[in-house]
Design a protein around this motif. Structure first.
Motif, PDB file in Angstrom:
ATOM      1  N   PHE A   1       0.775  -1.044   0.106  1.00 10.42           N
ATOM      2  CA  PHE A   1       0.034   0.111  -0.024  1.00 10.42           C
ATOM      3  C   PHE A   1       0.907   1.287   0.074  1.00 10.42           C
ATOM      4  O   PHE A   1       0.271   2.595  -0.288  1.00 10.42           O
ATOM      5  N   ALA A   2       2.048   1.016   0.260  1.00  4.42           N
ATOM      6  CA  ALA A   2       3.157   2.219  -0.005  1.00  4.42           C
ATOM      7  C   ALA A   2       3.700   2.248  -1.432  1.00  4.42           C
ATOM      8  O   ALA A   2       4.724   3.118  -1.700  1.00  4.42           O
ATOM      9  N   GLN A   3       3.378   1.384  -2.163  1.00  6.14           N
ATOM     10  CA  GLN A   3       4.078   1.211  -3.575  1.00  6.14           C
ATOM     11  C   GLN A   3       4.061   2.632  -4.379  1.00  6.14           C
ATOM     12  O   GLN A   3       4.505   2.650  -5.326  1.00  6.14           O
ATOM     13  N   THR A   4       2.618   3.243  -4.026  1.00  9.97           N
ATOM     14  CA  THR A   4       2.591   4.238  -4.926  1.00  9.97           C
ATOM     15  C   THR A   4       3.406   5.483  -4.416  1.00  9.97           C
ATOM     16  O   THR A   4       3.369   6.670  -5.081  1.00  9.97           O
ATOM     17  N   ARG A   5       4.035   5.503  -3.405  1.00  9.07           N
ATOM     18  CA  ARG A   5       4.916   6.589  -2.989  1.00  9.07           C
ATOM     19  C   ARG A   5       6.327   6.550  -3.639  1.00  9.07           C
ATOM     20  O   ARG A   5       6.862   5.574  -3.829  1.00  9.07           O
TER      21      ARG A   5
ATOM     22  N   VAL B   1       2.998  -1.799  12.895  1.00 11.14           N
ATOM     23  CA  VAL B   1       3.702  -1.832  11.557  1.00 11.14           C
ATOM     24  C   VAL B   1       2.924  -0.486  10.837  1.00 11.14           C
ATOM     25  O   VAL B   1       1.850  -0.414  10.812  1.00 11.14           O
ATOM     26  N   ARG B   2       3.722   0.611  10.783  1.00 14.09           N
ATOM     27  CA  ARG B   2       3.156   1.924  10.198  1.00 14.09           C
ATOM     28  C   ARG B   2       3.865   2.227   8.773  1.00 14.09           C
ATOM     29  O   ARG B   2       4.888   1.840   8.356  1.00 14.09           O
ATOM     30  N   ASP B   3       2.954   2.945   7.888  1.00 15.02           N
ATOM     31  CA  ASP B   3       3.476   3.054   6.152  1.00 15.02           C
ATOM     32  C   ASP B   3       2.766   4.233   6.254  1.00 15.02           C
ATOM     33  O   ASP B   3       2.015   4.881   6.949  1.00 15.02           O
ATOM     34  N   ASN B   4       3.410   4.874   5.071  1.00 16.84           N
ATOM     35  CA  ASN B   4       2.991   6.218   4.436  1.00 16.84           C
ATOM     36  C   ASN B   4       2.237   6.054   3.286  1.00 16.84           C
ATOM     37  O   ASN B   4       2.295   6.770   2.364  1.00 16.84           O
ATOM     38  N   GLY B   5       1.410   4.812   3.241  1.00 15.60           N
ATOM     39  CA  GLY B   5       0.725   4.454   1.887  1.00 15.60           C
ATOM     40  C   GLY B   5      -0.510   5.132   1.697  1.00 15.60           C
ATOM     41  O   GLY B   5      -0.820   6.198   2.473  1.00 15.60           O
ATOM     42  N   VAL B   6      -1.463   4.549   1.195  1.00 16.56           N
ATOM     43  CA  VAL B   6      -2.869   4.953   0.588  1.00 16.56           C
ATOM     44  C   VAL B   6      -3.763   5.247   1.836  1.00 16.56           C
ATOM     45  O   VAL B   6      -4.540   5.847   1.695  1.00 16.56           O
ATOM     46  N   GLY B   7      -3.477   4.499   2.998  1.00 14.48           N
ATOM     47  CA  GLY B   7      -4.484   4.628   4.013  1.00 14.48           C
ATOM     48  C   GLY B   7      -5.667   3.871   3.582  1.00 14.48           C
ATOM     49  O   GLY B   7      -6.028   3.153   2.798  1.00 14.48           O
ATOM     50  N   PHE B   8      -6.517   4.221   4.754  1.00 17.91           N
ATOM     51  CA  PHE B   8      -7.754   3.743   4.713  1.00 17.91           C
ATOM     52  C   PHE B   8      -9.008   4.615   5.394  1.00 17.91           C
ATOM     53  O   PHE B   8      -8.413   5.376   6.367  1.00 17.91           O
ATOM     54  N   ASP B   9     -10.294   4.715   5.064  1.00 14.46           N
ATOM     55  CA  ASP B   9     -11.076   5.484   5.812  1.00 14.46           C
ATOM     56  C   ASP B   9     -11.532   4.769   7.205  1.00 14.46           C
ATOM     57  O   ASP B   9     -12.029   3.659   6.924  1.00 14.46           O
ATOM     58  N   MET B  10     -11.381   5.363   8.311  1.00 12.04           N
ATOM     59  CA  MET B  10     -11.653   4.820   9.460  1.00 12.04           C
ATOM     60  C   MET B  10     -13.058   4.224   9.539  1.00 12.04           C
ATOM     61  O   MET B  10     -13.271   3.520  10.486  1.00 12.04           O
ATOM     62  N   GLN B  11     -13.952   4.693   9.068  1.00 11.81           N
ATOM     63  CA  GLN B  11     -15.296   4.182   9.286  1.00 11.81           C
ATOM     64  C   GLN B  11     -15.389   2.605   8.641  1.00 11.81           C
ATOM     65  O   GLN B  11     -16.137   2.124   8.923  1.00 11.81           O
ATOM     66  N   TYR B  12     -14.478   2.341   8.132  1.00 12.16           N
ATOM     67  CA  TYR B  12     -14.334   0.733   7.484  1.00 12.16           C
ATOM     68  C   TYR B  12     -13.331   0.136   8.238  1.00 12.16           C
ATOM     69  O   TYR B  12     -13.032  -1.095   7.848  1.00 12.16           O
ATOM     70  N   ALA B  13     -12.887   0.451   9.374  1.00 13.08           N
ATOM     71  CA  ALA B  13     -11.972  -0.071  10.168  1.00 13.08           C
ATOM     72  C   ALA B  13     -12.307  -1.536  10.725  1.00 13.08           C
ATOM     73  O   ALA B  13     -11.414  -2.473  10.731  1.00 13.08           O
ATOM     74  N   SER B  14     -13.609  -1.566  10.911  1.00 17.07           N
ATOM     75  CA  SER B  14     -14.033  -2.936  11.535  1.00 17.07           C
ATOM     76  C   SER B  14     -14.167  -3.958  10.331  1.00 17.07           C
ATOM     77  O   SER B  14     -14.219  -5.172  10.748  1.00 17.07           O
ATOM     78  N   LYS B  15     -13.805  -3.567   9.143  1.00 15.93           N
ATOM     79  CA  LYS B  15     -14.013  -4.797   8.226  1.00 15.93           C
ATOM     80  C   LYS B  15     -12.551  -5.191   7.943  1.00 15.93           C
ATOM     81  O   LYS B  15     -12.722  -6.194   7.201  1.00 15.93           O
TER      82      LYS B  15
ATOM     83  N   TRP C   1      -5.772  -4.275  15.816  1.00 19.21           N
ATOM     84  CA  TRP C   1      -6.708  -3.177  15.276  1.00 19.21           C
ATOM     85  C   TRP C   1      -5.981  -2.229  14.477  1.00 19.21           C
ATOM     86  O   TRP C   1      -4.544  -2.500  14.264  1.00 19.21           O
ATOM     87  N   ALA C   2      -6.203  -1.440  13.818  1.00 22.99           N
ATOM     88  CA  ALA C   2      -5.694  -0.623  13.001  1.00 22.99           C
ATOM     89  C   ALA C   2      -6.327   0.770  13.282  1.00 22.99           C
ATOM     90  O   ALA C   2      -7.393   1.102  13.370  1.00 22.99           O
ATOM     91  N   GLU C   3      -5.443   1.867  12.407  1.00 24.53           N
ATOM     92  CA  GLU C   3      -5.912   3.288  12.330  1.00 24.53           C
ATOM     93  C   GLU C   3      -5.292   3.656  11.157  1.00 24.53           C
ATOM     94  O   GLU C   3      -4.206   3.514  10.469  1.00 24.53           O
ATOM     95  N   GLY C   4      -6.027   4.485  10.429  1.00 24.37           N
ATOM     96  CA  GLY C   4      -5.731   5.105   9.056  1.00 24.37           C
ATOM     97  C   GLY C   4      -6.264   6.405   8.607  1.00 24.37           C
ATOM     98  O   GLY C   4      -7.315   6.666   9.469  1.00 24.37           O
ATOM     99  N   LYS C   5      -5.935   6.762   7.722  1.00 27.79           N
ATOM    100  CA  LYS C   5      -6.318   8.089   7.149  1.00 27.79           C
ATOM    101  C   LYS C   5      -6.204   8.080   5.552  1.00 27.79           C
ATOM    102  O   LYS C   5      -5.050   7.484   5.055  1.00 27.79           O
ATOM    103  N   VAL C   6      -7.287   8.314   4.913  1.00 23.96           N
ATOM    104  CA  VAL C   6      -7.274   8.277   3.439  1.00 23.96           C
ATOM    105  C   VAL C   6      -5.980   9.096   2.779  1.00 23.96           C
ATOM    106  O   VAL C   6      -5.945  10.215   3.306  1.00 23.96           O
ATOM    107  N   ASP C   7      -5.111   8.348   2.118  1.00 23.16           N
ATOM    108  CA  ASP C   7      -3.832   8.942   1.590  1.00 23.16           C
ATOM    109  C   ASP C   7      -2.941   9.332   2.603  1.00 23.16           C
ATOM    110  O   ASP C   7      -1.995  10.259   2.360  1.00 23.16           O
ATOM    111  N   GLY C   8      -3.118   9.080   3.857  1.00 23.66           N
ATOM    112  CA  GLY C   8      -2.285   9.390   4.951  1.00 23.66           C
ATOM    113  C   GLY C   8      -1.689   8.419   5.611  1.00 23.66           C
ATOM    114  O   GLY C   8      -1.197   8.210   6.782  1.00 23.66           O
ATOM    115  N   GLY C   9      -1.561   6.975   4.821  1.00 27.10           N
ATOM    116  CA  GLY C   9      -0.880   5.940   5.602  1.00 27.10           C
ATOM    117  C   GLY C   9      -1.709   5.104   6.644  1.00 27.10           C
ATOM    118  O   GLY C   9      -2.860   5.453   6.949  1.00 27.10           O
TER     119      GLY C   9
END
Length: 190
Positions: free
Chosen positions: A87-91, A112-126, A162-170
């Motif tokens: 998910f960081a391959q676009t960087r 494990v943290r990356d600076n990749g495309v991230g995800f919307d936290m509203q979908y974290a449960s999936k 568990w996970a945390e993310g931000k769209v386009d923020g890793g």
């Protein structure tokens, strides 16, 4: 023919992943002392042929020695590191950090943290469900089983995921393992 060949390869990978997922339930846990720092180094080394043409800054912090099944914990790290790389391959320059949260008396929490495309936290449960994908297969390959395997392995060890993310923020993926007496921290900075 090319389409059929690609579909057959994808189906083969999917079947292998499903078999691995089902084995995680039946496989006996062989608990030993596992140096996560050494295990992370081994896993990163295995990815070198695939990543040799990429700019990747690895930030490896000190990691604990935990009690668990080395082979199963390797599956966890392979999946999490593989996802970070994918998910960081676009960087232009991937930033991947692996470390442990500050001391906790009852559990070791690894991330494990990356600076990749991230995800919307509203979908974290999936994220940790079988066949749950937040990105299309045309964007990023995968079968949607890797994180389900991570959750199953860690749950069998008595831990959490568990996970945390931000769209386009890793993204940051966490797993915890119960702390045993005599745990110590090892590792290196790369």
């Amino acid at each position: 023919m090319d389409t059929i060949s690609k579909a057959a390869r994808r189906m083969g990978v999917l079947i292998d992943d499903l078999l691995s997922f089902s084995r995680m339930v039946r496989q006996e846990i062989n608990r030993t002392a596992v140096d996560l720092g050494t295990l992370v180094s081994d896993v990163i080394h295995e990815f070198e042929p695939e990543t040799k043409d990429r700019v990747i800054n690895w930030h490896i912090e000190a990691l604990p020695v935990v009690t668990g099944d080395r082979a199963m914990l390797r599956v966890v790290l392979v999946n999490l590191i593989s996802n970070a790389l994918k998910f960081a391959q676009t960087r232009t320059q991937a930033e991947i950090a692996i470390g442990c949260l500050p001391d906790n008396a009852t559990e070791s929490v690894v991330f494990v943290r990356d600076n990749g495309v991230g995800f919307d936290m509203q979908y974290a449960s999936k994220l940790f469900g079988v066949f749950e994908r937040l990105h299309g297969v045309e964007e990023f390959e995968g079968t949607g089983i890797g994180l389900a395997n991570v959750r199953r392995v860690i749950a069998r060890h008595g831990g959490r995921t568990w996970a945390e993310g931000k769209v386009d923020g890793g993204a940051i993926f966490y797993f915890s393992l119960p702390r045993s007496s005599g745990s110590e921290v090892t590792g290196e900075n790369r």
